[in-house]
Write a protein that holds these residues in place. Structure first.
Motif, short mmCIF file in Angstrom:
data_model
loop_
_atom_site.label_atom_id
_atom_site.label_comp_id
_atom_site.label_asym_id
_atom_site.label_seq_id
_atom_site.Cartn_x
_atom_site.Cartn_y
_atom_site.Cartn_z
N SER A 132 50.19 43.61 107.04
CA SER A 132 49.50 45.01 106.57
C SER A 132 49.92 44.23 105.47
O SER A 132 52.12 43.71 105.62
CB SER A 132 49.95 45.87 106.80
OG SER A 132 51.10 46.58 107.21
N SER A 133 50.05 44.68 103.85
CA SER A 133 50.58 44.19 102.71
C SER A 133 50.48 45.33 101.66
O SER A 133 49.34 45.86 102.03
CB SER A 133 50.63 43.32 102.67
OG SER A 133 49.67 42.55 101.94
N GLY A 134 51.28 45.38 100.83
CA GLY A 134 50.36 46.67 100.06
C GLY A 134 51.72 46.31 98.72
O GLY A 134 52.17 46.17 98.33
N SER B 4 50.94 49.82 83.71
CA SER B 4 51.86 49.24 82.38
C SER B 4 51.26 49.95 82.03
O SER B 4 50.67 50.51 81.56
CB SER B 4 51.25 47.24 82.35
OG SER B 4 49.69 47.34 82.25
N ARG B 5 51.72 50.25 80.41
CA ARG B 5 51.38 50.46 79.42
C ARG B 5 51.85 49.41 77.78
O ARG B 5 53.12 48.99 77.94
CB ARG B 5 51.85 52.28 79.63
CG ARG B 5 51.34 52.88 78.53
CD ARG B 5 51.14 54.27 78.55
NE ARG B 5 50.66 55.02 77.41
CZ ARG B 5 49.94 54.77 76.81
NH1 ARG B 5 49.02 54.41 77.13
NH2 ARG B 5 49.55 55.41 75.48
N GLU B 6 50.78 49.24 77.73
CA GLU B 6 50.88 49.01 75.56
C GLU B 6 50.75 49.61 74.75
O GLU B 6 49.38 50.19 74.35
CB GLU B 6 50.67 47.42 76.28
CG GLU B 6 50.99 46.35 76.68
CD GLU B 6 51.95 46.34 77.02
OE1 GLU B 6 53.00 46.01 75.87
OE2 GLU B 6 52.81 46.02 78.20
N ASN B 7 51.49 49.13 73.52
CA ASN B 7 51.05 50.55 72.11
C ASN B 7 51.13 49.44 71.30
O ASN B 7 52.55 48.68 71.10
CB ASN B 7 51.74 51.49 72.16
CG ASN B 7 51.09 52.55 70.60
OD1 ASN B 7 50.55 52.68 70.21
ND2 ASN B 7 51.68 53.65 70.49
N VAL B 8 50.43 48.78 70.00
CA VAL B 8 50.72 48.70 69.32
C VAL B 8 50.44 49.17 67.61
O VAL B 8 48.95 49.48 67.83
CB VAL B 8 49.86 46.83 69.53
CG1 VAL B 8 49.92 45.60 67.88
CG2 VAL B 8 50.18 46.56 70.66
N SER B 9 50.88 48.78 66.90
CA SER B 9 50.70 49.17 66.53
C SER B 9 51.12 48.97 64.43
O SER B 9 52.34 47.67 64.67
CB SER B 9 50.93 51.23 65.72
OG SER B 9 52.59 50.52 65.55
N SER C 279 46.63 50.32 85.66
CA SER C 279 46.89 50.15 86.78
C SER C 279 45.93 49.81 87.95
O SER C 279 45.24 49.18 87.32
CB SER C 279 46.94 51.99 86.96
OG SER C 279 47.03 52.57 87.76
N SER C 280 47.57 48.81 88.57
CA SER C 280 46.34 48.55 90.22
C SER C 280 47.18 48.25 90.64
O SER C 280 48.43 49.22 91.33
CB SER C 280 46.34 47.02 89.75
OG SER C 280 47.27 46.52 89.36
N SER C 281 46.41 48.39 92.25
CA SER C 281 46.94 49.07 93.10
C SER C 281 46.10 47.95 94.25
O SER C 281 45.21 47.74 93.99
CB SER C 281 47.17 50.80 93.67
OG SER C 281 47.28 50.75 94.80
N TYR C 282 46.79 47.72 95.35
CA TYR C 282 46.12 46.80 96.22
C TYR C 282 46.97 47.30 97.95
O TYR C 282 47.80 47.74 98.16
CB TYR C 282 46.45 45.44 95.82
CG TYR C 282 46.22 44.34 97.35
CD1 TYR C 282 45.35 44.01 97.60
CD2 TYR C 282 47.15 43.80 98.39
CE1 TYR C 282 44.82 43.28 98.56
CE2 TYR C 282 46.91 43.34 99.12
CZ TYR C 282 45.97 42.88 99.70
OH TYR C 282 45.39 41.40 100.67
N ARG C 283 46.12 46.96 99.00
CA ARG C 283 46.67 46.78 100.56
C ARG C 283 45.52 46.62 101.06
O ARG C 283 44.71 46.86 101.03
CB ARG C 283 46.67 48.73 99.95
CG ARG C 283 46.99 49.17 102.39
CD ARG C 283 46.92 50.41 102.16
NE ARG C 283 48.01 51.25 101.37
CZ ARG C 283 49.50 51.15 101.67
NH1 ARG C 283 49.82 50.10 102.16
NH2 ARG C 283 50.33 51.67 100.63
N GLY C 284 45.87 45.83 102.12
CA GLY C 284 45.75 44.91 103.25
C GLY C 284 46.40 45.14 104.43
O GLY C 284 47.30 45.59 104.36
#
Length: 176
Positions: free
Chosen positions: A31-33, A38-43, A73-78
């Protein structure tokens, strides 16, 4: 020919029987996870005064103060499990194809059996010590050094058990 002579394979051209009895079982779990945010703001509020000069031409409420705002945002579980059991009992005649300087014998044997439209092939090769050959001129597969044992087949039943080409391509291309 003689009642007291040794009938075990010993020289090039002699035949012996290879007994293959494999009873193998394997179980693997994994099993793995992974999680990432992340967040980006450009001005560009102060870029050589250009935003201020163009502000009058923008529609009401629009400005260059926050040009882009992005978040991800990302999430993975296998999980994966493999459970297999192989049981194979076969006998095949092999021929001594060479005798090495230390006395070991190089053997090779092939057997093909056709039943209706299915062809089964068994191939065995490797190196055998003459002392490991039994009185009945048989040797167990686990006594063959560098053993290469191949058992498979082809025909209508094998074709039906394989996924179709379209499914194989889809399995390669599709990410899920």
């Amino acid at each position: 020919s003689s009642l007291i002579s040794d009938r075990r394979a010993a020289i090039r051209g002699d035949i012996l029987t290879v007994v293959i009895e494999i009873d193998d079982r394997a179980e693997i779990s994994n099993s793995s996870g992974r999680t990432r945010t992340s967040r980006e703001n450009v001005s560009i509020p102060q870029m050589v005064g250009i935003p201020q000069r163009l502000a009058d031409k923008l529609p009401e409420g629009a400005s260059f103060d926050e040009l882009a705002d992005a978040s991800a945002s990302s999430s993975y579980r296998g999980n994966g499990n493999i459970s297999r059991r192989d049981k194979l009992t076969l006998r095949v005649a092999a021929t001594v194809v060479d005798t090495l300087p230390n006395g070991s014998l190089q053997i090779e044997g092939t057997q093909e059996v056709r039943v209706n439209f299915e062809l089964r092939e068994l191939t065995v090769s490797g190196f055998v010590r003459p002392a490991d050959i039994g009185r009945s001129n048989e040797i167990a597969y686990d006594r063959i050094a560098g053993a290469r044992i191949s058992y498979g087949g082809r025909g209508q039943i094998t074709d039906v058990q394989q996924p179709r080409y379209g499914q194989q391509i889809a399995d390669i291309i599709l990410p899920y």
